[in-house]
Structure formats: C-alpha cells, structure tokens
Design an enzyme around this catalytic site. Structure first.
Site, PDB file in Angstrom:
ATOM      1  N   SER A  22       0.903  -1.217   0.368  1.00 47.19           N
ATOM      2  CA  SER A  22       0.038   0.241  -0.327  1.00 47.19           C
ATOM      3  C   SER A  22       1.117   0.875  -0.188  1.00 47.19           C
ATOM      4  O   SER A  22       0.540   2.327  -0.605  1.00 47.19           O
ATOM      5  CB  SER A  22      -1.120  -0.110   0.885  1.00 47.19           C
ATOM      6  OG  SER A  22      -0.333  -0.229   2.435  1.00 47.19           O
ATOM      7  N   HIS A  66      -3.829  -3.767  -5.619  1.00 46.40           N
ATOM      8  CA  HIS A  66      -3.784  -3.519  -4.486  1.00 46.40           C
ATOM      9  C   HIS A  66      -5.193  -3.414  -3.668  1.00 46.40           C
ATOM     10  O   HIS A  66      -5.529  -2.660  -3.592  1.00 46.40           O
ATOM     11  CB  HIS A  66      -3.623  -1.699  -4.083  1.00 46.40           C
ATOM     12  CG  HIS A  66      -3.474  -0.968  -2.554  1.00 46.40           C
ATOM     13  ND1 HIS A  66      -3.862  -0.071  -2.286  1.00 46.40           N
ATOM     14  CD2 HIS A  66      -3.253  -1.739  -1.134  1.00 46.40           C
ATOM     15  CE1 HIS A  66      -3.931   0.408  -1.082  1.00 46.40           C
ATOM     16  NE2 HIS A  66      -3.224  -0.506  -0.435  1.00 46.40           N
ATOM     17  N   GLU A  90      -6.561  -1.628  -6.760  1.00 49.85           N
ATOM     18  CA  GLU A  90      -5.555  -0.761  -7.640  1.00 49.85           C
ATOM     19  C   GLU A  90      -5.304  -1.416  -8.575  1.00 49.85           C
ATOM     20  O   GLU A  90      -4.722  -2.470  -7.361  1.00 49.85           O
ATOM     21  CB  GLU A  90      -5.582   0.354  -6.959  1.00 49.85           C
ATOM     22  CG  GLU A  90      -5.936   1.537  -5.823  1.00 49.85           C
ATOM     23  CD  GLU A  90      -5.644   2.579  -4.600  1.00 49.85           C
ATOM     24  OE1 GLU A  90      -6.007   3.416  -4.831  1.00 49.85           O
ATOM     25  OE2 GLU A  90      -4.674   1.343  -4.469  1.00 49.85           O
ATOM     26  N   ASN A 123      -5.614   5.745  -0.677  1.00 48.30           N
ATOM     27  CA  ASN A 123      -4.910   6.531   0.067  1.00 48.30           C
ATOM     28  C   ASN A 123      -4.366   7.632   0.114  1.00 48.30           C
ATOM     29  O   ASN A 123      -4.056   8.903   0.753  1.00 48.30           O
ATOM     30  CB  ASN A 123      -3.262   5.922   0.487  1.00 48.30           C
ATOM     31  CG  ASN A 123      -3.938   4.460   0.818  1.00 48.30           C
ATOM     32  OD1 ASN A 123      -5.436   4.247   1.539  1.00 48.30           O
ATOM     33  ND2 ASN A 123      -2.993   3.707   0.861  1.00 48.30           N
TER      34      ASN A 123
HETATM   35  P1  NAI Z   1      -0.041  -9.745   7.825  1.00 48.72           P
HETATM   36  O1  NAI Z   1       1.229  -9.213   8.853  1.00 48.72           O
HETATM   37  O2  NAI Z   1      -1.459  -9.625   8.544  1.00 48.72           O
HETATM   38  O3  NAI Z   1       0.239 -10.502   7.391  1.00 48.72           O
HETATM   39  C1  NAI Z   1       1.834 -11.236   6.808  1.00 48.72           C
HETATM   40  C2  NAI Z   1       1.533 -12.376   6.679  1.00 48.72           C
HETATM   41  O4  NAI Z   1       3.273 -12.524   5.791  1.00 48.72           O
HETATM   42  C3  NAI Z   1       2.519 -12.976   8.010  1.00 48.72           C
HETATM   43  O5  NAI Z   1       1.769 -13.952   8.154  1.00 48.72           O
HETATM   44  C4  NAI Z   1       3.858 -13.171   7.934  1.00 48.72           C
HETATM   45  O6  NAI Z   1       4.147 -14.678   7.819  1.00 48.72           O
HETATM   46  C5  NAI Z   1       4.004 -13.622   6.271  1.00 48.72           C
HETATM   47  N1  NAI Z   1       5.355 -13.207   6.415  1.00 48.72           N
HETATM   48  C6  NAI Z   1       6.378 -12.224   6.083  1.00 48.72           C
HETATM   49  N2  NAI Z   1       7.614 -12.494   5.296  1.00 48.72           N
HETATM   50  C7  NAI Z   1       7.140 -13.105   4.710  1.00 48.72           C
HETATM   51  C8  NAI Z   1       8.223 -13.726   3.616  1.00 48.72           C
HETATM   52  N3  NAI Z   1       9.228 -13.377   3.467  1.00 48.72           N
HETATM   53  N4  NAI Z   1       7.905 -14.729   2.947  1.00 48.72           N
HETATM   54  C9  NAI Z   1       6.012 -15.479   3.411  1.00 48.72           C
HETATM   55  N5  NAI Z   1       5.454 -14.547   4.254  1.00 48.72           N
HETATM   56  C10 NAI Z   1       6.187 -13.681   5.000  1.00 48.72           C
HETATM   57  O7  NAI Z   1      -0.071  -8.135   7.142  1.00 48.72           O
HETATM   58  P2  NAI Z   1      -1.099  -7.312   6.369  1.00 48.72           P
HETATM   59  O8  NAI Z   1      -1.671  -6.465   6.849  1.00 48.72           O
HETATM   60  O9  NAI Z   1      -1.996  -8.625   5.673  1.00 48.72           O
HETATM   61  O10 NAI Z   1      -0.365  -6.852   5.172  1.00 48.72           O
HETATM   62  C11 NAI Z   1       0.444  -7.563   3.947  1.00 48.72           C
HETATM   63  C12 NAI Z   1       0.669  -6.884   2.848  1.00 48.72           C
HETATM   64  O11 NAI Z   1      -0.562  -5.714   2.590  1.00 48.72           O
HETATM   65  C13 NAI Z   1       1.330  -5.608   3.020  1.00 48.72           C
HETATM   66  O12 NAI Z   1       2.862  -5.187   2.001  1.00 48.72           O
HETATM   67  C14 NAI Z   1       0.273  -4.221   3.596  1.00 48.72           C
HETATM   68  O13 NAI Z   1       1.372  -3.278   3.503  1.00 48.72           O
HETATM   69  C15 NAI Z   1      -0.278  -4.540   2.840  1.00 48.72           C
HETATM   70  N6  NAI Z   1      -1.747  -4.382   2.795  1.00 48.72           N
HETATM   71  C16 NAI Z   1      -2.356  -4.465   4.345  1.00 48.72           C
HETATM   72  C17 NAI Z   1      -3.515  -3.433   4.572  1.00 48.72           C
HETATM   73  C18 NAI Z   1      -4.309  -3.640   5.401  1.00 48.72           C
HETATM   74  O14 NAI Z   1      -4.923  -3.488   5.876  1.00 48.72           O
HETATM   75  N7  NAI Z   1      -3.560  -4.614   6.633  1.00 48.72           N
HETATM   76  C19 NAI Z   1      -4.345  -3.076   2.893  1.00 48.72           C
HETATM   77  C20 NAI Z   1      -3.446  -2.939   2.211  1.00 48.72           C
HETATM   78  C21 NAI Z   1      -2.843  -3.534   1.950  1.00 48.72           C
END
Ligand code: NAI
Length: 506
Positions: free
Chosen positions: A121, A142, A154, A192
């Site tokens: 994001s 996104h 997006e 955003n």
């Molecule tokens: P989260 O922390 O809930 O999940 C991330 C997952 O990725 C975790 O289960 C972790 O173990 C895993 N992980 C971390 N590094 C890894 C790797 N090298 N290889 C494989 N797995 C790995 O995070 P969330 O909230 O789901 O966010 C994920 C992405 O989405 C980020 O880039 C965030 O900026 C983006 N995003 C998040 C939003 C939100 O509201 N939470 C909205 C839109 C985008």
C-alpha cells in the site's frame, strides 16, 4: 466462466493474503497458500473455510458451492510449490528489501508468462520491480481490508508494467467480484492519496483552536454526510497505522504542503493514545463505545435583536428566506442599525477580515456557513470573531435553533469547517487528475468504494460548486498565506472549460 488466472499462488497469508485467497477461489482459480510461518498457511485455510461455512449457514452459499470452493484452496509447504502458478500475489511484510528479494526468487521459479503482483500500500511498484528481469510481468494489485467486503482494487502500473498484464488483472478483478481502478505508480496510488484531505485538514482546524474534535466530527457528518467524522475514523484506523501513512505520503511527495501531517497525531502516537483498539484515542471508549459530552443547549434569549445580512453573503437569497422562516425581524437598510445582529456568510475568509473590509461592527458580527444548502444539512454552523459580544452570539445561536435544527458555534477561521475540509478534498482530487494518476471516473469509484465517502470528490466539488470551492481556496490562501491551499491548475481551469469537474479537456 474460466478464470483469467487458473492457478494462483498467494505468498503471505495474514489479514490480506487470506482475503485475496478467498475471492480468488470464488472466482474459479485453484489457489495455493504459502507463508513463512508454516502453521499460518493452515490457519489461513481454516479461517477461509469457516468464512464459507458461515455464508453457507446464512443461505448465501449452497453446500455444493461451499465444497467446490474448499476444494480449490490448498496449502503449499515451499515457495517452489508455487512454480506452476499463472499469477502470484504477494502480501508479506511491508518492506522493500524483503519484497524485492522474494520477487527475485519467485521470478527464477516461474514460467516467463507468470504475472507477479504486490499488494503493497505504500511502496513503489517500480522500485520493487527494479531488480527483476521481466518487469513487464509485474504490477501492483492493491486490495483493501477486509478484502471480501471492500469491493475495489487498484491495478497499479509500474514504469515497465505491460499493458496486457494490467488488462488481465482488471478482467480478473471483475471475475473476483471487485471493481478495478487503474492507477499510475505514485505515492498512495489513488485511495490513500485522495484520503489525505479529510484527516489532515480536520487536524489543522483543531490545531488552530477553532473547534474541538467532537464538534468537527458532528459538523462533517451532519453537513456533508460523512458516515464517520475524521476523528472517529482515525480512532478506528488507529494512529499507529494512519500517522505513518500521512508521513510517508508527505515525504514521498518531497514535502508537498498539501499532505503535511500534524504534530497532534505524532504526539498522540508517541504517547500510545492511538485509538479505539487501546480504549483511548481522540475519544475514550467504554466497552467499545465512544464517550462524548452532550452538546451545549441553545441559549434562551428574551429580546431577539433585528438581523441585518451582508450584501456579499454567499447564497444571500437562501439565507434571507431561512431567516424569514425562522421568524427573524430582517433589516433592509444599506447598513445595520445600532441594535442589529449582523450576519455575514463568507467563503474561505474569516469573520474578522469580513467585518473589517465591510466596515461592520465586529462586536455584533457573526458568520454563518452557507456553502451547504440548508435544506439538506442537518446542522447550521456559526462562527464568532474575537470581538463578538456574548448577547449577539447567544441571539444568533437561539435564532438558528428555533426550528430544532442542531447548531454549532465555532471560533474564527479562514473558512468554516466544512468549507475547509471539502475544498481540501476536492483540491487534492483535482491534483490527482492533473497528474494523470488515474481517470476522473476511476478516482470517483476508488474514493466511494475505498473510503466510503458519500460522494466521489469530483461529484462533491460539483455539488458545492467548483467556483465556490475555488473561492474558498483563493481566500484561504490569502488568509493563511499557506501554499497547501493553492488551487490545483485542474480545478482553476474548470472556470474556463465548464463547471463539471468530470469534464475532460480536449
Ligand atoms: P499481516 O502481518 O497480517 O500478514 C503478513 C504475513 O506475511 C504474515 O503471515 C507473515 O508470516 C508473512 N510473511 C512475512 N514475510 C514473509 C516472507 N518473506 N515470505 C512469506 N511470508 C511472509 O500483514 P497484512 O496486513 O496482511 O499486510 C500484508 C501486505 O498487504 C503488506 O504489504 C501491507 O502493506 C499490505 N496491505 C495491508 C492492508 C491492511 O489493511 N492490513 C491493506 C492493503 C495492503
């Protein structure tokens, strides 16, 4: 219908990854889940299964469909297991170095035709792709949280993203039941970026001591129709999420004043007062319910003075009709009598400046916000100047509350609360169009679906009048001398090529 991508791999199945997996399987794709934490993939699979079970219990899915969806969702125990995917969606930790090395590893595993996408994001899609051999196969995709309910995505084109990749992602988004919008790779993409105006301008109003945050929330909900006030929204999102986004977009745009964050949120974040999830943000929460002070009641006034309205008032005819309906004694002289309550209705100017310029007695001068049509607004907003006498303030408040409509009285400010916030939102939206980040139509779709605003920002500008918005901004620029209020050229040109903000230039 056959899905555009029949085999989809998801890397990182936390909050976002599992939501994307759910809608991909619903679209007909076979989906493989991979996470660094082996257990997380199983947890994600169980969580999506229980979502479907719940939909089945509610009768929104039948048993056969539920079983079919479940048969499409599998766990992978290595990244290599994703090598046969047509599309790989990354939703891991938000770090450029980690994402870039993951994609370098993935690119070496998959076929040249595989499309790789990031759900980032805040990072640059182009920067994540910089080390790839096939950057044309890479894009941003996104989604918003929670993915199955937030129906917009997006599709972000990096510098080298192929047009056919964007077209396929757009078509696939529709198969997933989502509305795709096309964005250029710029900080904050569309949603955003467009969302910068609401909170930051409201914070600026608070920082000037014009009104407290609860009053600002009430005004913006009742006058403009936002579902949540900016401070309620910041409490819900939590400042540990929203303040870094404000800082990041501001710095990525090389300190563009329009996106300047506030010291208020920086300090609250440092103090851990981040929002509803910790029980205290701008509001205190008791069992999840915000505690608010009751609004001050309208004062009772024995002797209502006559009312004189400035000839320069915005919507003067509407204001005079309103006063007549409220039973006011209206003066018609060229200047107010010595007893008259003097009403001014500026756009963007403060009440003090208007009183001085129009040679009015500031002690008896009160402003009223006439940007919004009184007939559709649930609240009237008055503003005093530092010299306004208490009896005049009380008379104006009592008069405007005569028909039972809510009234807020705020302090002097260049522009009333709604004027400032609406003009800022519209101006930022016009600048997004100016920069060609997306089409005006996609901007409207992205903001209504992604931010839940009552109207797209351009439709909002049309409703309140592009010339009124321009007047608010020009006058605020004069009052504050602050470049954040300079109107976008795209908005300024609406004066020449038509008032519809959606009107395309030749
Ligand atoms: P989260 O922390 O809930 O999940 C991330 C997952 O990725 C975790 O289960 C972790 O173990 C895993 N992980 C971390 N590094 C890894 C790797 N090298 N290889 C494989 N797995 C790995 O995070 P969330 O909230 O789901 O966010 C994920 C992405 O989405 C980020 O880039 C965030 O900026 C983006 N995003 C998040 C939003 C939100 O509201 N939470 C909205 C839109 C985008």
């Amino acid at each position: 219908m056959k899905p555009i991508f029949s085999h989809v791999g998801i890397v990182g199945v936390g909050a976002m990854g599992r939501g994307i997996a759910q809608i991909a399987a619903q679209a007909g794709s076979t989906v493989l889940l991979f996470d660094l934490q082996a257990e997380t993939a199983r947890v994600a699979q169980t969580s999506v299964f229980s979502q479907w079970d719940r939909l089945c219990e509610k009768g929104r899915l039948d048993a056969a469909q539920t079983a079919l969806y479940k048969s499409r969702l599998h766990c992978a125990d290595s990244l290599a297991a994703l090598s046969g995917s047509d599309l790989i969606v990354e939703a891991i930790v938000e770090r450029l170095d980690v994402k870039a090395s993951l994609f370098a590893e993935l690119e070496a595993l998959v076929a040249p035709s595989t499309v790789l996408v990031t759900n980032t994001s805040s990072l640059s899609v182009t920067a994540i792709a910089a080390r790839l051999k096939r950057p044309q196969q890479f894009a941003g995709f996104h989604f918003f949280n929670p993915v199955p309910l937030m129906k917009v995505v997006e599709v972000v084109a990096g510098l080298k993203t192929g047009a056919s990749v964007c077209a396929d992602l757009t078509a696939y988004a529709r198969q997933m039941g989502h509305t795709p919008v096309l964005a250029q790779d710029t900080p904050g993409f569309i949603v955003n970026h467009a969302g910068r105006g609401y909170g930051t301008e409201a914070l600026r109003v608070v920082s000037e001591g014009v009104a407290d945050f609860a009053t600002i929330d009430r005004i913006l909900k009742d006058q403009i129709g936002f579902k949540l006030g900016p401070f309620e929204l910041m409490d819900l999102t939590a400042l540990d999420v929203s303040h870094p986004v404000m800082e990041s977009i501001y710095h990525q745009y090389f300190e563009e004043p329009r996106y300047r964050p506030s010291v208020i949120t920086a300090q609250r974040l440092a103090g851990g007062v981040v929002g509803k999830k910790v029980g205290e943000g701008f509001y205190r929460y008791d069992k999840g319910v915000a505690q608010t002070e009751p609004e001050p009641a309208a004062p009772s006034v024995d002797q209502m003075p006559p009312v004189w309205v400035s000839p320069r008032a915005a919507r003067r005819a509407d204001l005079l009709l309103l006063l007549k309906n409220l039973g006011a004694r209206i003066e018609t002289g060229a200047t107010p009598s010595a007893q008259a309550l003097t009403l001014v209705a500026p756009l963007g100017f403060d009440i003090t400046t208007v009183a001085v310029v129009e040679r009015l007695d500031p002690a008896r001068t009160i402003g009223i916000d006439m940007l919004v049509d009184d007939a559709v607004s649930k609240r009237r907003v008055l503003a005093t100047n530092p010299a306004t006498r208490l009896d005049m303030r009380n008379a104006a408040h009592a008069l405007m509350a005569r028909d039972g409509k809510a009234v807020s009285v705020i302090r002097d400010s260049g522009g009333f609360v709604s004027q400032r916030v609406v003009a800022t939102i519209v101006n930022i939206a016009c600048d997004i169009c100016q920069q060609g980040i997306c089409s005006p139509a996609d901007l409207e779709t992205a903001v209504t679906l992604g931010l839940g605003y009552p109207l797209g920002p351009l439709a909002m500008g049309n409703l309140y009048g592009p010339t009124n918005i321009l007047e608010v901004l020009f006058n605020m620029q004069t009052v504050y001398g602050d470049p954040r209020y300079r109107p976008s050229p795209w908005l300024r040109r609406r004066g020449a090529i038509g008032l519809s903000l959606l009107h395309q230039e030749a």
